[in-house]
Write a protein that holds these residues in place. Sequence first.
Motif, mmCIF file in Angstrom:
data_model
loop_
_atom_site.group_PDB
_atom_site.id
_atom_site.type_symbol
_atom_site.label_atom_id
_atom_site.label_comp_id
_atom_site.label_asym_id
_atom_site.label_seq_id
_atom_site.Cartn_x
_atom_site.Cartn_y
_atom_site.Cartn_z
ATOM 1 N N THR A 148 -0.037 -18.477 -56.127
ATOM 2 C CA THR A 148 0.189 -18.320 -54.692
ATOM 3 C C THR A 148 0.630 -19.654 -54.123
ATOM 4 O O THR A 148 0.032 -20.694 -54.420
ATOM 5 N N ARG A 149 1.683 -19.624 -53.342
ATOM 6 C CA ARG A 149 2.093 -20.814 -52.586
ATOM 7 C C ARG A 149 2.529 -20.346 -51.200
ATOM 8 O O ARG A 149 2.928 -19.186 -51.023
ATOM 9 N N ILE A 150 2.439 -21.255 -50.232
ATOM 10 C CA ILE A 150 2.747 -20.888 -48.851
ATOM 11 C C ILE A 150 3.740 -21.884 -48.269
ATOM 12 O O ILE A 150 3.711 -23.075 -48.577
ATOM 13 N N ALA A 151 4.611 -21.391 -47.424
ATOM 14 C CA ALA A 151 5.653 -22.239 -46.846
ATOM 15 C C ALA A 151 5.074 -23.342 -45.968
ATOM 16 O O ALA A 151 5.653 -24.415 -45.836
ATOM 17 N N ALA A 152 3.900 -23.087 -45.366
ATOM 18 C CA ALA A 152 3.283 -24.079 -44.489
ATOM 19 C C ALA A 152 2.826 -25.315 -45.250
ATOM 20 O O ALA A 152 2.744 -26.407 -44.676
ATOM 21 N N ARG A 153 2.527 -25.173 -46.550
ATOM 22 C CA ARG A 153 2.092 -26.286 -47.404
ATOM 23 C C ARG A 153 2.898 -26.228 -48.694
ATOM 24 O O ARG A 153 2.381 -25.891 -49.753
ATOM 25 N N PRO A 154 4.183 -26.565 -48.642
ATOM 26 C CA PRO A 154 5.077 -26.281 -49.763
ATOM 27 C C PRO A 154 4.816 -27.079 -51.028
ATOM 28 O O PRO A 154 5.315 -26.710 -52.091
ATOM 29 N N ASN A 155 4.050 -28.151 -50.939
ATOM 30 C CA ASN A 155 3.756 -28.917 -52.148
ATOM 31 C C ASN A 155 2.642 -28.315 -52.987
ATOM 32 O O ASN A 155 2.483 -28.664 -54.157
ATOM 33 N N LEU A 156 1.861 -27.420 -52.413
ATOM 34 C CA LEU A 156 0.682 -26.888 -53.090
ATOM 35 C C LEU A 156 0.963 -25.554 -53.760
ATOM 36 O O LEU A 156 1.721 -24.731 -53.243
ATOM 37 N N ILE A 157 0.303 -25.345 -54.906
ATOM 38 C CA ILE A 157 0.324 -24.042 -55.568
ATOM 39 C C ILE A 157 -1.050 -23.795 -56.171
ATOM 40 O O ILE A 157 -1.684 -24.707 -56.705
ATOM 41 N N TRP A 158 -1.525 -22.557 -56.013
ATOM 42 C CA TRP A 158 -2.825 -22.176 -56.557
ATOM 43 C C TRP A 158 -2.628 -21.197 -57.708
ATOM 44 O O TRP A 158 -1.738 -20.350 -57.687
ATOM 45 N N VAL A 159 -3.489 -21.332 -58.698
ATOM 46 C CA VAL A 159 -3.475 -20.477 -59.883
ATOM 47 C C VAL A 159 -4.801 -19.737 -59.961
ATOM 48 O O VAL A 159 -5.864 -20.362 -59.879
#
Length: 403
Positions: free
Chosen positions: A10-21
């Motif tokens: 999951t990643r969100i446009a509001a925090r584009p550097n982050l990705i969760w697994v």
Amino acid sequence: MSSITALRTTRIAARPNLIWVEIETEDGLTGLGETFRGSSAVEAILHDQVAPWLIGRDARQIEAVSRHLSTTYLGFNSASAEIRAASAVDIALWDLAGQRQGVPIHVALGGAVRPSIEVYNTCAGYDFNSTGSARRDASGKEAMQGPYDDQVAFMRDAGELAVSLVEEGYSAMKIWPFDIYAPASAGQRINLQDLKAGLEPFRKIRDAVGDRIEIMCELHSLWGSHAAIRICRALEDYGVFWAEDPISKMDDNATLADLRRQTRTPICGSETLGGVVPFRDMLAAGAADVVMLDLVWCGGLTQGRKIAALAEAYAKPLAPHDCTGPVALWAGLHLALHSPSAIYQEVVRASLSTWYRELVTALPQIDQGKALAPTAPGLGAALHPQMRTRDDATVRVSGKARS
């Protein structure tokens, strides 16, 4: 019953550097991991390369998975996209291990050596790093976004900022007032006027609170050796706890060791290194006084605890990094509680008080400048369920997810 059935990102446009697994297993558990920077590249690696190999494997075989993912044909011994992907998976597997045993990760690692650990506040703003660009050009002239817009505050009145931190129980803070002077020479020199201006926040802090707070100086790998030496020598007068990432290539151990010999300011490095070997080489070269690692960049907890053991063997203190995301903070805290040589866990009070709370179900408890040992099984938090249904969310699934 511990077979891996699905990998979700999951990643969100509001925090584009982050990705969760999130890694799901057939026994109904879900483990959470995270990494930072280049989230779309990491997403591709996770689904195109990692998931086809990982799904169906035993989630308990953390060391075997780490060894496979951390010795990729390309990208190993660095904080590459491959290693960032491996880091997120590894943290999720440790989360699963703790949940399966019904204990926090620090217990699963072998137990805590302390009930809490001191934190220092990195004086970043509310959107530092997470919205696509680091606010390293703050001059203190821009408008404050809120009471904890600490990057603006340290350039505007570092003494007033230090007073507020001391009042909240913090005993250490990190600032980077020299960053704005690096672009003029691409970091190759700093003139006396800019040097003195960069020292002003340190003077104001000491004038305001004396020795009641430790000060770390972040240099963000912006400087050549001559400028870095000049800055570090000038910092000696203020009893700075460390100068962090002072040179542009933090794997250049010869230059780093030379700098360390020429200043009394302790050198800290480096969140930018990945895997055990670069840390081994840095320590063997006598290039650092404090070991900083980022668990979402270096290979996760499996690599992190080996790096911590190296730091202990070389009698160097350890300080886990977090200026990225809430899972990095949770993972770093577990390692800091477990590692005998750990001295600090980094936090950003601006993030803790705002957007971190929107992402995960819980955050570490901080009381009078100390992070308390988590008691919940595993990592201590899950991704908020509504994260997947946000309008700006990008969700990908490999395997057969439960929902």
